[in-house]
Write a protein that holds these residues in place. Structure first.
Motif, short mmCIF file in Angstrom:
data_model
loop_
_atom_site.label_atom_id
_atom_site.label_comp_id
_atom_site.label_asym_id
_atom_site.label_seq_id
_atom_site.Cartn_x
_atom_site.Cartn_y
_atom_site.Cartn_z
N TYR A 280 -42.97 -100.21 4.87
CA TYR A 280 -43.98 -99.35 4.25
C TYR A 280 -44.56 -98.37 5.27
N ASN A 281 -44.88 -98.87 6.46
CA ASN A 281 -45.54 -98.02 7.46
C ASN A 281 -44.62 -96.90 7.95
N ILE A 284 -45.00 -94.32 5.39
CA ILE A 284 -46.36 -93.76 5.42
C ILE A 284 -46.51 -92.77 6.56
N TYR A 325 -47.26 -90.75 -0.53
CA TYR A 325 -48.05 -91.33 0.56
C TYR A 325 -49.03 -92.37 0.01
N MET A 326 -49.73 -92.01 -1.07
CA MET A 326 -50.70 -92.92 -1.66
C MET A 326 -50.02 -94.16 -2.24
N HIS A 328 -47.34 -95.74 -1.22
CA HIS A 328 -47.01 -96.70 -0.16
C HIS A 328 -48.26 -97.23 0.53
N GLN A 329 -49.32 -96.44 0.55
CA GLN A 329 -50.59 -96.95 1.06
C GLN A 329 -51.09 -98.09 0.18
N ASN A 330 -50.94 -97.95 -1.14
CA ASN A 330 -51.36 -99.01 -2.05
C ASN A 330 -50.51 -100.26 -1.89
N SER A 401 -48.56 -100.72 11.95
CA SER A 401 -48.71 -99.27 11.90
C SER A 401 -48.64 -98.67 13.30
#
Length: 695
Positions: A280-281, A284, A325-326, A328-330, A401
């Motif tokens: 995910y990171n 992101i 972006y949002m 994968h942030q979620n 991250s």
């Protein structure tokens, strides 16, 4: 890649190893001081509060003795080795009351009850002892506790001392760790920026500026979080956990072994977490970089966006990136919510359940040798185990991250840069020779068999339609690229044998769209070079005629210049660019259609200055307006990467070839002869874009 990233981060950390070591020493001392608390509590409970049930002996000494019914009694542990002991008595608790037993008690452990002056001890339903007992009042009970008070006060003082040490060490640890982290990030940012300065020009042709900026700012900031927050928590956590387990084993080896199950569960959880988080990171950080790139591009091209009504498309492109972006942030938020406190709560509950089960079962079967003080201290210490675990688990998101960002930073630093050579070379004369030079950016050659000579003081003009190879020749001259075939020499020396910085030290360039930096007019002339004095700056500006054009500015040559000099007119920016070239006194000067964006009045003003600027220098002019190069010593006419015509203006006009046709086209000639018009029309169409294009 991950292990390589970790090793390189460790190498940076070792550059501040002094402060890191100091922080770790303070951390270790602080952990030891903090873990001393449960041991002090254990000592207080077992050796003082519960020690009242140890045997008491009658004594003649009044010091450290309890007084009961006119007799002195002293606890077993308070006797000196040579001190004599009298009759043994015991103080035992039954329910919430304490009783005085005036005889030895052989079996004090078990369930106790008191009735009719008799204290009965039973175990597993069987009576193990009965003793005559007298209830003690609160005052009488305190008389037996009174000799313990000095030691209890002493332990409280020790506890406060260790508490103060723990606070001081915590402050020192935090300060030194963060100080070390700031030093490391400062060094990393300096190295990244220095490396960017050494990257070849073609690197920036392929990577948008916004993505480069994101690596230097956002990604290094994430790495800073790694050193400031993540490593601080992990260092603290690891040392605290190690200290906790040492304390657990000191309290009880069996309970310590049982509690070890927490470690493999924690490691397995971290490995599983990072398997998903890294995926995910990576996306992101990539999307954030792309968002920065599109913002930078939109700001740079805002006028074009508005003129061509391109707002809707750019807005949609931005929203698509932002939505991804949002998303994968979620996903990261869900992962963090699932793995943070849930993990710690599960581990804590399992650990306490196991300890209580073990202690309870050992008590029930009569094999317990664990004192109440040990149990209290063990539970206290075990509870402290989960505070660092919570801190470590909560930093897992930042850890992953940060490692992903560090990998992106090191990926940029692994791009091959140009070698930096200290020192300089004497100012060369500027005799330039291209000897059968061929060059390709990728596979297709954009220059083929280019050969010419430019002697010191000569002016060489490069003309041709867009894509003919004019700018490529200049790029080779600056050594932004090197040719695949042939060689280029300056004063007889092959440029490949000279450091790039040495060659460029004696070159200057004036672009069609000059670039100005934030600062002042004067600082844009000298570019911070200490060798250029204020007098030289002002002289250069006067020589190019800038004094009259810039005289109306409130602060004159010290007028502030914002990014790209957007508050100045095109003519003013160009004059400053000319003054910069003059101040640096280059041996080779490149003029990339330097007067194309200047009005007629300003152009007339600087024509004389140009002659002064070119005097004694080898000057290359990329020309679109052929009228400005009539006085050039040599004109090279380029077509599809080859020199098709070469000579002075009059010579080329006499040939009536490609140069003649372009010149006539720009001068507005209708035709030379009627029959020639039909034969040259297609050629004129092909070259018509030349007048306003760039090479």
């Amino acid at each position: 890649m991950k292990s390589n990233t970790g090793k390189r981060l460790l190498q940076y950390a070792l550059k501040a190893k002094g402060t890191f070591i100091a922080a770790l020493i303070m951390l270790t001392i602080g952990v030891a001081a903090e873990l001393a608390g449960p041991f002090i509590a254990k000592n207080m409970i077992d050796n003082h509060l519960l020690a009242i049930e140890q045997p008491f002996y009658e004594t003649s000494a009044s010091e450290d003795a309890a007084v009961y019914q006119g007799k002195n009694y002293k606890r077993e542990g308070l006797f000196e080795p040579a001190e004599s002991k009298g009759a043994e008595v015991r103080i035992l608790q039954a329910g919430r009351s304490f009783y005085f037993v005036n005889e030895p008690v052989s079996t004090p452990d078990g369930d106790r009850s008191y009735a009719d002056g008799t204290l009965t001890v039973t175990r597993a339903g069987e009576v193990t002892g009965q003793y005559a007992a007298v209830p003690l009042s609160a005052g009488e009970l305190f008389a037996f506790y009174k000799p313990e008070m000095p030691s209890i006060y002493q332990l409280i003082v020790y506890y406060m001392i260790f508490l103060v040490i723990s606070v001081i060490m915590e402050f020192g640890k935090t300060y030194w760790l963060q100080s070390s982290a700031n030093k490391v990030i400062q060094r990393l940012r300096n190295d990244v920026y220095a490396h960017i300065q050494r990257l070849p020009v073609n690197f920036f042709d392929n990577l948008p500026a916004g993505k480069v900026v994101s690596r230097v700012t956002n990604d290094t900031e994430a790495v800073k979080d790694l050193f400031v927050a993540v490593l601080s928590n992990f260092f603290s956590g690891i040392i605290t956990i190690a200290g906790v387990y040492v304390a657990l084993f000191l309290l009880d080896v069996r309970l310590g072994l049982i509690s070890l199950f927490v470690v493999p569960m924690l490691i397995a959880w971290i490995v599983l977490y990072r398997k998903f988080a890294t995926r995910y990171n990576t996306i992101i950080r990539s999307r954030l970089s792309e968002i920065n790139a599109i913002i930078n591009e939109s700001i740079q091209g805002m006028s074009i966006i508005r003129v061509f009504r391109y707002q809707k498309q750019t807005k949609q492109e931005f929203e698509d990136l932002n939505d991804d972006y949002m998303k994968h942030q979620n996903k990261m938020l869900n992962l963090n919510a699932f793995t943070s406190h849930n993990l710690v709560n599960v581990l804590r509950n399992i650990a306490f359940a196991v300890v209580l089960w073990y202690f309870g079962s050992s008590v029930l079967d009569g094999t317990s040798i664990i004192s109440l003080g040990v149990l209290y201290a063990f539970v206290d210490v075990l509870g402290r185990l989960f505070q660092p675990i919570t801190g470590m688990v909560n930093q897992l998101a930042n850890l992953d991250s940060s490692l992903v960002s560090a990998g992106r930073v090191f990926e940029l630093m692994d791009e091959k840069g140009e070698a930096v050579t200290d020192g300089s070379m004497p100012r060369y004369k500027g005799n330039v020779v291209f000897d059968d030079v061929s060059f390709a950016y990728n596979k297709d050659f954009v220059l083929n068999n280019i050969s010419f000579q430019a002697s010191q003081g000569q002016t060489v003009a490069l003309v041709g339609h867009t894509g003919s190879g004019k700018s490529s020749i200049i790029n080779l001259l600056f050594r932004f690229y090197d040719p695949q075939k042939g060689k280029i020499t300056i004063d007889g020396q092959n440029v490949k044998e000279l450091p790039k910085q040495w060659i460029r030290e004696h070159m200057g360039i004036v672009l069609q769209d000059p670039y100005l930096f934030t600062g002042t007019i004067a600082s844009n002339v000298s570019l911070g070079d200490q060798k250029i004095t204020r007098q030289q700056i002002e002289k250069a500006l006067r020589d190019v005629g800038a004094e009259r054009i810039l005289a109306h500015l409130p602060q004159g040559f010290d007028e502030p210049v914002i990014e790209k000099g957007s508050t100045l007119s095109a003519g003013q920016r160009q004059l400053i660019s000319f003054a910069r070239a003059l101040a640096f006194d280059p041996a080779i000067l490149i003029l990339d259609e330097a007067t194309a964006n200047i009005d007629t009045e300003t152009e007339a003003l600087i024509q004389n200055a140009l002659e002064v600027l070119k005097k004694g220098r080898t000057t290359f002019i990329i020309a679109h307006r052929l009228s400005t190069i009539r006085s050039a010593d040599q004109i090279l006419v380029l077509h599809r990467g080859r020199i098709v015509e070469q000579g002075a203006h009059d010579e080329l006009m006499a040939l009536q070839g490609r140069y003649y046709q372009m010149y006539q086209l720009q001068q507005g000639a209708q035709s030379v002869h009627t029959d020639q018009a039909h034969s040259t029309a297609p050629e004129a169409i092909r070259t018509s874009s030349f007048a306003g294009g760039n090479a």
